[in-house]
Design an enzyme around this catalytic site. Sequence first.
Site, PDB file in Angstrom:
ATOM      1  N   HIS A   1      33.224  48.064  38.225  1.00 44.46           N
ATOM      2  CA  HIS A   1      33.033  47.006  37.227  1.00 44.46           C
ATOM      3  C   HIS A   1      32.517  47.708  35.974  1.00 44.46           C
ATOM      4  O   HIS A   1      31.316  47.822  35.747  1.00 44.46           O
ATOM      5  CB  HIS A   1      32.023  45.969  37.726  1.00 44.46           C
ATOM      6  CG  HIS A   1      31.642  44.949  36.692  1.00 44.46           C
ATOM      7  ND1 HIS A   1      32.571  44.203  36.002  1.00 44.46           N
ATOM      8  CD2 HIS A   1      30.430  44.569  36.213  1.00 44.46           C
ATOM      9  CE1 HIS A   1      31.949  43.400  35.157  1.00 44.46           C
ATOM     10  NE2 HIS A   1      30.642  43.609  35.262  1.00 44.46           N
TER      11      HIS A   1
ATOM     12  N   HIS B   1      48.289  35.492  39.296  1.00 41.77           N
ATOM     13  CA  HIS B   1      47.705  36.225  40.420  1.00 41.77           C
ATOM     14  C   HIS B   1      47.742  37.711  40.083  1.00 41.77           C
ATOM     15  O   HIS B   1      48.784  38.364  40.186  1.00 41.77           O
ATOM     16  CB  HIS B   1      48.466  35.915  41.703  1.00 41.77           C
ATOM     17  CG  HIS B   1      48.624  34.443  41.952  1.00 41.77           C
ATOM     18  ND1 HIS B   1      47.556  33.629  42.275  1.00 41.77           N
ATOM     19  CD2 HIS B   1      49.709  33.637  41.864  1.00 41.77           C
ATOM     20  CE1 HIS B   1      47.977  32.382  42.402  1.00 41.77           C
ATOM     21  NE2 HIS B   1      49.279  32.358  42.154  1.00 41.77           N
TER      22      HIS B   1
ATOM     23  N   THR C   1      26.301  38.646  28.155  1.00 42.59           N
ATOM     24  CA  THR C   1      27.300  37.805  28.820  1.00 42.59           C
ATOM     25  C   THR C   1      26.626  37.109  29.995  1.00 42.59           C
ATOM     26  O   THR C   1      25.856  37.738  30.721  1.00 42.59           O
ATOM     27  CB  THR C   1      28.486  38.640  29.349  1.00 42.59           C
ATOM     28  OG1 THR C   1      28.030  39.486  30.414  1.00 42.59           O
ATOM     29  CG2 THR C   1      29.073  39.514  28.259  1.00 42.59           C
TER      30      THR C   1
ATOM     31  N   ARG D   1      27.437  50.158  31.396  1.00 42.21           N
ATOM     32  CA  ARG D   1      26.780  49.666  32.605  1.00 42.21           C
ATOM     33  C   ARG D   1      26.162  50.819  33.389  1.00 42.21           C
ATOM     34  O   ARG D   1      25.113  50.676  34.012  1.00 42.21           O
ATOM     35  CB  ARG D   1      27.790  48.901  33.462  1.00 42.21           C
ATOM     36  CG  ARG D   1      28.316  47.636  32.796  1.00 42.21           C
ATOM     37  CD  ARG D   1      29.340  46.943  33.671  1.00 42.21           C
ATOM     38  NE  ARG D   1      29.879  45.739  33.042  1.00 42.21           N
ATOM     39  CZ  ARG D   1      30.984  45.713  32.320  1.00 42.21           C
ATOM     40  NH1 ARG D   1      31.662  46.826  32.098  1.00 42.21           N
ATOM     41  NH2 ARG D   1      31.423  44.587  31.800  1.00 42.21           N
TER      42      ARG D   1
ATOM     43  N   ASN E   1      23.822  45.056  36.887  1.00 43.02           N
ATOM     44  CA  ASN E   1      24.597  46.270  36.590  1.00 43.02           C
ATOM     45  C   ASN E   1      23.755  47.539  36.637  1.00 43.02           C
ATOM     46  O   ASN E   1      22.570  47.501  36.330  1.00 43.02           O
ATOM     47  CB  ASN E   1      25.241  46.130  35.207  1.00 43.02           C
ATOM     48  CG  ASN E   1      26.456  45.229  35.256  1.00 43.02           C
ATOM     49  OD1 ASN E   1      27.272  45.323  36.164  1.00 43.02           O
ATOM     50  ND2 ASN E   1      26.578  44.353  34.274  1.00 43.02           N
TER      51      ASN E   1
END
EC number: 1.1.1.27
Length: 314
Positions: free
Chosen positions: A178, A171, A232, A91, A123
């Site tokens: 990212h 959780h 994606t 990315r 990104n």
Amino acid sequence: MKKGINRVVLVGTGAVGCSYAYSMINQGVAEEFVLVDVNEAKAEGEAMDLSHAVPFSPSPTKVWSGSYADCKDADLVVITAGLPQKPGETRLDLVEKNTKIFKQIVRGIMDSGFDGIFLIATNPVDILTYVTWKESGLPKERVIGSGTTLDSARFRYMLGDYLDVDPRNVHAYIVGEHGDTELPVWSHATIGVQKLETILANNEQYKQEDLDKIFENVRDAAYHIIERKGATYYGIGMSLLRVTKAILNNENSVLTVSAYLEGQYGEKDAYVGVPAVINREGVREIVELELNEEEKAKFAHSVKVLKETMAPVL
């Protein structure tokens, strides 16, 4: 902004943008939905196709293809435009190319008189969210990146699959970039109300090495998907929908978005994926988890990598 009418403008009608657009119409989230793309014919075609799905939606949405001028009355502008990640490309490799594109887009939007909230997905999302904040001049609370919302969702899904538990009752957070330097917050992971570390200690069939492999699969998920299908888009489309609903419905939901740090987690002047309370004003507050020493070090490294990568393009 028009009172009583939620307008969302999507900039970028590629695979990610259209997945988000379809989910928006499917769930009837906004009264007005505008598609903008440098390829005007593509945006027009997508708007036509989506509008034909409106009769099946739970609530009516007016859909059209437009321009940056439509951002003037928008509550939310979502940007998915930019060059996509190619096989073998990180990315962060995209930073220089997409920064140039983004500066032009943001200037065009702000020239319309836009005064709403930005939600960024392109990104490298943390860096481009920072670029958007700088270029727009908007308050930091109203510039948000998708951050690690998708990574956290992948994490919960895979943990739920491993433990045979509904992922909605898992959780657990992924924080940081990212991308390759992101990290799992094992110290705060719970299944229902029980700590994951307690479950591990009391059940021999669950092993830490399995959990480590799960995180590796989360971190590298995009690479695996891109190798197989080229891109994606469904997961990130739903992630953007989730953040959009939190904003428009004033939910005060905790989501791991890319938010601006001003000393939280010991870091400053960076947009990074962290848990934050999201509502109609954008980021209400950042939820500061008490990380253990290993997690603190990994988080600091993630921020350092982002800052070093970002410096040449600002």
